[in-house]
Design a protein around this motif. Structure first.
Motif, PDB file in Angstrom:
ATOM      1  N   ASN A 226       0.815  -1.222   0.000  1.00 16.68           N
ATOM      2  CA  ASN A 226       0.000   0.000   0.000  1.00 16.68           C
ATOM      3  C   ASN A 226       0.852   1.277   0.000  1.00 16.68           C
ATOM      4  OD1 ASN A 226      -2.414  -1.526   0.112  1.00 16.68           O
ATOM      5  ND2 ASN A 226      -2.203  -1.720   2.329  1.00 16.68           N
ATOM      6  N   ASN A 227       1.946   1.253  -0.784  1.00 19.72           N
ATOM      7  CA  ASN A 227       2.787   2.445  -0.958  1.00 19.72           C
ATOM      8  C   ASN A 227       3.331   2.976   0.357  1.00 19.72           C
ATOM      9  OD1 ASN A 227       2.615   2.795  -3.863  1.00 19.72           O
ATOM     10  ND2 ASN A 227       0.472   3.326  -3.534  1.00 19.72           N
ATOM     11  N   GLN A 228       3.775   2.069   1.212  1.00 15.80           N
ATOM     12  CA  GLN A 228       4.358   2.460   2.498  1.00 15.80           C
ATOM     13  C   GLN A 228       5.800   1.955   2.597  1.00 15.80           C
ATOM     14  OE1 GLN A 228       1.300   2.145   5.909  1.00 15.80           O
ATOM     15  NE2 GLN A 228       0.578   0.658   4.389  1.00 15.80           N
ATOM     16  N   VAL A 229       6.613   2.727   3.306  1.00 18.42           N
ATOM     17  CA  VAL A 229       8.015   2.368   3.529  1.00 18.42           C
ATOM     18  C   VAL A 229       8.326   2.578   5.006  1.00 18.42           C
ATOM     19  CG1 VAL A 229      10.431   2.899   2.996  1.00 18.42           C
ATOM     20  CG2 VAL A 229       8.687   3.029   1.189  1.00 18.42           C
ATOM     21  N   LEU A 230       8.965   1.588   5.619  1.00 15.14           N
ATOM     22  CA  LEU A 230       9.419   1.708   6.997  1.00 15.14           C
ATOM     23  C   LEU A 230      10.935   1.873   6.989  1.00 15.14           C
ATOM     24  CD1 LEU A 230       8.871   1.530  10.072  1.00 15.14           C
ATOM     25  CD2 LEU A 230       9.328  -0.938   9.879  1.00 15.14           C
ATOM     26  N   ALA A 231      11.423   2.867   7.705  1.00 21.66           N
ATOM     27  CA  ALA A 231      12.857   3.098   7.822  1.00 21.66           C
ATOM     28  C   ALA A 231      13.262   2.960   9.284  1.00 21.66           C
ATOM     29  CB  ALA A 231      13.220   4.486   7.317  1.00 21.66           C
ATOM     30  N   THR A 232      14.329   2.198   9.541  1.00 17.99           N
ATOM     31  CA  THR A 232      14.924   2.136  10.872  1.00 17.99           C
ATOM     32  C   THR A 232      16.283   2.822  10.800  1.00 17.99           C
ATOM     33  OG1 THR A 232      15.819  -0.065  10.368  1.00 17.99           O
ATOM     34  CG2 THR A 232      13.718   0.025  11.519  1.00 17.99           C
ATOM     35  N   LEU A 233      16.639   3.560  11.842  1.00 17.01           N
ATOM     36  CA  LEU A 233      17.839   4.387  11.781  1.00 17.01           C
ATOM     37  C   LEU A 233      18.230   4.869  13.172  1.00 17.01           C
ATOM     38  CD1 LEU A 233      16.858   7.982  10.734  1.00 17.01           C
ATOM     39  CD2 LEU A 233      15.140   6.183  10.904  1.00 17.01           C
ATOM     40  N   HIS A 234      19.328   5.610  13.233  1.00 15.48           N
ATOM     41  CA  HIS A 234      19.760   6.265  14.468  1.00 15.48           C
ATOM     42  C   HIS A 234      20.008   7.747  14.172  1.00 15.48           C
ATOM     43  CE1 HIS A 234      20.715   2.092  15.718  1.00 15.48           C
ATOM     44  NE2 HIS A 234      20.526   2.548  16.948  1.00 15.48           N
ATOM     45  N   TYR A 235      19.612   8.602  15.120  1.00 16.88           N
ATOM     46  CA  TYR A 235      19.988  10.007  15.089  1.00 16.88           C
ATOM     47  C   TYR A 235      21.302  10.150  15.866  1.00 16.88           C
ATOM     48  CZ  TYR A 235      14.939  10.748  14.311  1.00 16.88           C
ATOM     49  OH  TYR A 235      13.653  10.711  13.847  1.00 16.88           O
ATOM     50  N   VAL A 236      22.197  10.969  15.350  1.00 15.66           N
ATOM     51  CA  VAL A 236      23.387  11.352  16.093  1.00 15.66           C
ATOM     52  C   VAL A 236      23.289  12.856  16.314  1.00 15.66           C
ATOM     53  CG1 VAL A 236      25.894  11.417  16.163  1.00 15.66           C
ATOM     54  CG2 VAL A 236      24.729   9.489  15.053  1.00 15.66           C
ATOM     55  N   LEU A 237      23.052  13.243  17.570  1.00 16.00           N
ATOM     56  CA  LEU A 237      22.794  14.641  17.910  1.00 16.00           C
ATOM     57  C   LEU A 237      24.001  15.231  18.623  1.00 16.00           C
ATOM     58  CD1 LEU A 237      19.201  14.194  19.390  1.00 16.00           C
ATOM     59  CD2 LEU A 237      19.883  14.402  16.990  1.00 16.00           C
ATOM     60  N   GLU A 238      24.572  16.251  18.039  1.00 11.90           N
ATOM     61  CA  GLU A 238      25.666  16.971  18.692  1.00 11.90           C
ATOM     62  C   GLU A 238      25.107  18.263  19.270  1.00 11.90           C
ATOM     63  OE1 GLU A 238      30.130  18.844  17.844  1.00 11.90           O
ATOM     64  OE2 GLU A 238      28.953  17.966  16.197  1.00 11.90           O
ATOM     65  N   MET A 239      25.184  18.387  20.585  1.00 13.67           N
ATOM     66  CA  MET A 239      24.615  19.540  21.262  1.00 13.67           C
ATOM     67  C   MET A 239      25.579  20.725  21.216  1.00 13.67           C
ATOM     68  SD  MET A 239      22.070  17.797  21.863  1.00 13.67           S
ATOM     69  CE  MET A 239      21.133  19.171  22.533  1.00 13.67           C
TER      70      MET A 239
END
Length: 278
Positions: A226-239
Motif C-alpha cells: 500500500n505504498n508504504q516504507v518503513l525506515a529504521t535508523l539512528h539520530y546522532v545529535l551533537e549539542m
C-alpha cells in the motif's frame, strides 16, 4: 515530351522520396541525441549538456518541479551525479516534425542507480526539440513516471537531508502531507503538521536551532504494501554544549503517485528529552 500524367507521377514519387529521406535524417539525428544523453548519464559527463539543451531550455521533473535555463539544468545534473552513478536506457516511440525548426519526440526511459537494484524509475518523456544552427537541441522536456520505487524516493530524502538540501526534501512532499512527530517528543506540539511549509518551520527549522549538528546513520529501508516504507535508523545529535547523543528511531512513510503524503516518527523520546537538557 512526356505526358502530363507521367510528369505528375514522377513529381509525386520525388516528393515522397525526399520526405522519406528527410524523415530518416531526422530520426537519425534524434538517435544521435539520445546516444549523447545516455553517454552523459552513464559516464556523469556534464560536457554533453551544452550539446543537448538550448540556453533557455526547461525541464519538468517527474516530481513536478521545474528547472529553467541551461545553468540551472547543469546544476541539477551535477547534484544528481554527485549523489552516485546511474545508468539509463531510452526507447523512442514517436518523432513528429512540426516545421523546419521544431519537432516533438516521445519515448520511454528506465533510470537506475548503480548498485541499488530497487532504485529504478520507469516512465515516459516528451521533448520539444529546436533546430539551433543545424543541430537539434532540447527546448522543453517533460518526464512522467509510470512506476515508482517508493523506497528509492525515501532513500533520496535521507541523502538530500544529509547534504542539507532541505528545499529538495520539501519538493518530494505532497502539498497536503500529514507529518507527525513521536508522542512525547517536544516537536510533537504542532502535530499534525500539514504541508511542506509547516514541516519546514515547525520541525526542520527548530532542529537547526536546537542542535549543533543532526545526522543520520544506519538507515535501513523496508518496502511495505500500500505504498508504504518503513525506515529504521539512528539520530546522532551533537549539542551546542559539546555532548553527543545517539538515539534509535523509526519512520513510517506513506506515498502516493511518487509524492510523500504521510510521515509518522517513532523514537526513544526519553533520550530526545535528555538531549534537550542544558
Amino acid at each position: 515530351m512526356k505526358p502530363l500524367k507521367t510528369i505528375i507521377v514522377m513529381l509525386l514519387l520525388l516528393s515522397i522520396s525526399t520526405y522519406n529521406c528527410n524523415a530518416q535524417d531526422v530520426k537519425a539525428d534524434v538517435e544521435k541525441m539520445h546516444q549523447l544523453y545516455i553517454e552523459m548519464i552513464n559516464n556523469s559527463n556534464l560536457e554533453n549538456i551544452d550539446k543537448l539543451y538550448t540556453e533557455n531550455a526547461s525541464i519538468r521533473n517527474s516530481d513536478a518541479t521545474m528547472i529553467n535555463g541551461l545553468e540551472n539544468i547543469k546544476n541539477q545534473y551535477k547534484a544528481t551525479f554527485d549523489s552516485g552513478t546511474f545508468t539509463i536506457s531510452l526507447e523512442t516511440t514517436d518523432v513528429s516534425q512540426l516545421d523546419d525548426d521544431h519537432m516533438f519526440v516521445s519515448g520511454t526511459f528506465v533510470y537506475s542507480k548503480t548498485n541499488e537494484p530497487k532504485g529504478v524509475l520507469k516512465g515516459e518523456f516528451v521533448n520539444t526539440l529546436k533546430n539551433v544552427n543545424g543541430n537539434w537541441k532540447i527546448l522543453k522536456s517533460y518526464r512522467y513516471l509510470e512506476t515508482t520505487d517508493n523506497a528509492s524516493i525515501i532513500n533520496s530524502v535521507y541523502e538530500l537531508f544529509s547534504k542539507g538540501d532541505i528545499p529538495a526534501v520539501l519538493a518530494l512532499m505532497d502539498d497536503e502531507i500529514v507529518w507527525n512527530e513521536a508522542e512525547s517528543n517536544s516537536l510533537a506540539d504542532g502535530n499534525p503538521y500539514i504541508g511542506p511549509d509547516a514541516v519546514l518551520n515547525g520541525v526542520f527549522a527548530r532542529i537547526g536551532e536546537r542542535y549543533k549538528s543532526f545526522t543520520l546513520k544506519d538507515v535501513k529501508l523496508h518496502e511495505m504494501s500500500n505504498n508504504q516504507v518503513l525506515a529504521t535508523l539512528h539520530y546522532v545529535l551533537e549539542m551546542k554544549n559539546g555532548k553527543t547523543y545517539t538515539i534509535q528511531a523509526a519512520h513510517h512513510w506513506t506515498l502516493k503517485d511518487g509524492k510523500i503524503v504521510g510521515f509518522q516518527q517513532y523514537a526513544d523520546t526519553k533520550k530526545l528529552a535528555d538531549s534537550e537538557k542544558m
